[in-house]
Design a protein around this motif. Structure first.
Motif, PDB file in Angstrom:
ATOM      1  N   ALA A   6       0.809  -1.332   0.145  1.00 53.88           N
ATOM      2  CA  ALA A   6       0.026  -0.112  -0.025  1.00 53.88           C
ATOM      3  C   ALA A   6       0.797   1.436   0.098  1.00 53.88           C
ATOM      4  N   ALA A   9       1.888   1.889  -3.429  1.00 52.33           N
ATOM      5  CA  ALA A   9       0.797   2.344  -4.219  1.00 52.33           C
ATOM      6  C   ALA A   9       0.471   3.971  -4.192  1.00 52.33           C
ATOM      7  N   TRP A  22      -6.502  -0.158  -4.017  1.00 52.98           N
ATOM      8  CA  TRP A  22      -5.658   0.110  -2.942  1.00 52.98           C
ATOM      9  C   TRP A  22      -6.477   0.826  -1.807  1.00 52.98           C
TER      10      TRP A  22
END
Length: 400
Positions: A6, A9, A22
């Motif tokens: 994450a 991302a 995400w």
């Protein structure tokens, strides 16, 4: 899509990040803490009904019984925001039976780390997770309801509504940031060896790159220059000798050997790290490799700019080794190299119309390529059925 965590991302372009899965994965990850919250509420209710002493005993029993299942639950839900696999750190008991299992678990450091993590999750983390989710939803919703509040004129509530709309993407970033941080904390507790492996791998890569550049520099500035000088001197000596004489013939043979050695050394230097890769990037280096292939190879590599040097080097060596395998083993009449940057990952694919049957365990260098790609957190897949065709595909995370 090869984004692994994450936190990674969040470095993508805002529209690409907000339209991805995400934020929703982070939301699901944080909402899963409701399991701990419910357990904590039950313990509090027990204390209310039966007294603090009974609640303390019940809490201790719950922690002892749930430490290992809680850790397994954390490893399971960690995949929502961290796709890097996490192995169970526990060893198998040396013998069968509950007693052997208990003694084995009690001697493992992982058991006590998981016990402590369960305590923290029940007392602190679950409330932080759910409180952040609540704030991320209710604050924007409250502001967006401004025009509909009876105490406000709808025109006075419009700025509040606009602020609520602007808070929605910020809330998504907030959720993903905390979910990524929470996942890093979890991984550090339940799989502390992974972080050391990553650091060790990074150190090995840096050391390898430094040593490779040192060897390249020494060969280029040392041995190559000496061979160039030797070749020039042999050529001048050849001019001073009578044509056709035995001495001229021997000097001519030595001159040719020196030129061949120089050509081989230049190929070796190019193989270590080609100058065209340093100067012009991956696309030009792939064109150079394809141009030297004895088999016709089409190149379709289109990149928006220069990539990080470790990624360019890894992709180049994949293409170079694949071209060598095609020439030596495939029996192909034609090849193709395709390269694009997609969704934060460099995708390189090498195809040929040969006989297929490529096997990484066959000593063709494919296993080494997979290891090289793995160092960059990439993935290599091979499709080579008997009779062909063969397709070697590499995906390497690359955020530019």
């Amino acid at each position: 899509m090869l984004i692994q965590t994450a936190m990674t991302a969040m470095t993508r372009r805002p529209l690409a990040f907000l339209s991805s899965s995400w934020p929703w994965r982070a939301l699901a990850y944080l909402l899963a803490s409701a399991v701990y919250a419910v357990t904590a509420c039950l313990l509090i209710y027990t204390a209310y009904l039966y007294g603090t002493g009974t609640a303390a005993a019940a809490a201790l029993l719950v922690l002892v019984l749930l430490a290992l299942p809680a850790a397994a639950f954390e490893r399971w839900r960690l995949r929502l925001v961290d796709r890097v696999p996490v192995d169970d750190p526990h060893v198998k008991p040396p013998e069968r039976g509950v007693r052997a299992w208990v003694f084995t678990r009690a001697r493992e450091q992982a058991t006590w780390r998981e016990f402590g993590f369960t305590v923290v999750a029940l007392s602190v983390l679950c409330w932080m997770d759910l409180g952040l989710v609540s704030s991320a939803f209710w604050l924007p919703a409250l502001l967006m309801s401004g025009p509909f509040q009876p105490s406000l004129h709808w025109a006075d509530g419009l700025p509040l509504a606009l602020g609520g709309v602007l808070l929605v993407p910020l809330s998504a970033y907030m959720l993903v940031a905390w979910a990524g941080t929470r996942a890093m904390i979890t991984r550090a507790v339940i799989a502390p060896g992974d972080a050391e492996v990553i650091r060790s791998r990074a150190r090995l890569v840096d050391a390898f790159e430094a040593e490779r550049r040192r060897i390249e520099r020494d060969l280029h500035d040392g041995a190559q220059q000496r061979l160039v000088s030797l070749s020039m001197k042999l050529g001048l000596a050849r001019l001073d000798l009578p044509p056709g004489s035995p001495a001229e013939t021997q000097v001519a043979d030595a001159h040719e050997e020196a030129k061949r050695a120089l050509a081989e050394l230049r190929e070796l230097i190019r193989g270590i790290h080609p100058q065209v890769l340093t100067d012009r990037g991956l696309g030009a280096a792939v064109e150079d490799v394809a141009g030297r292939s004895p088999i016709p190879v089409d190149v379709d590599v289109s990149l928006p700019g220069r990539l990080p040097p470790p990624i360019e080097a890894a992709a180049y060596y994949v293409v170079s080794e694949a071209m060598t395998n095609i020439a030596k083993h495939s029996g192909a009449r034609h090849g193709l190299v395709y390269g694009r940057l997609r969704d934060g990952a460099l995708v390189v694919e090498v195809r040929d119309d040969g006989v297929g049957g490529a096997d990484p365990a066959g000593g063709s260098g494919l296993a080494g390529l997979a290891d090289r790609v793995a160092v960059t957190d990439g993935v290599m897949t091979l499709s080579s059925p008997p009779g062909g065709p063969t397709s070697l595909r590499v995906e390497i995370p690359c955020l530019i």
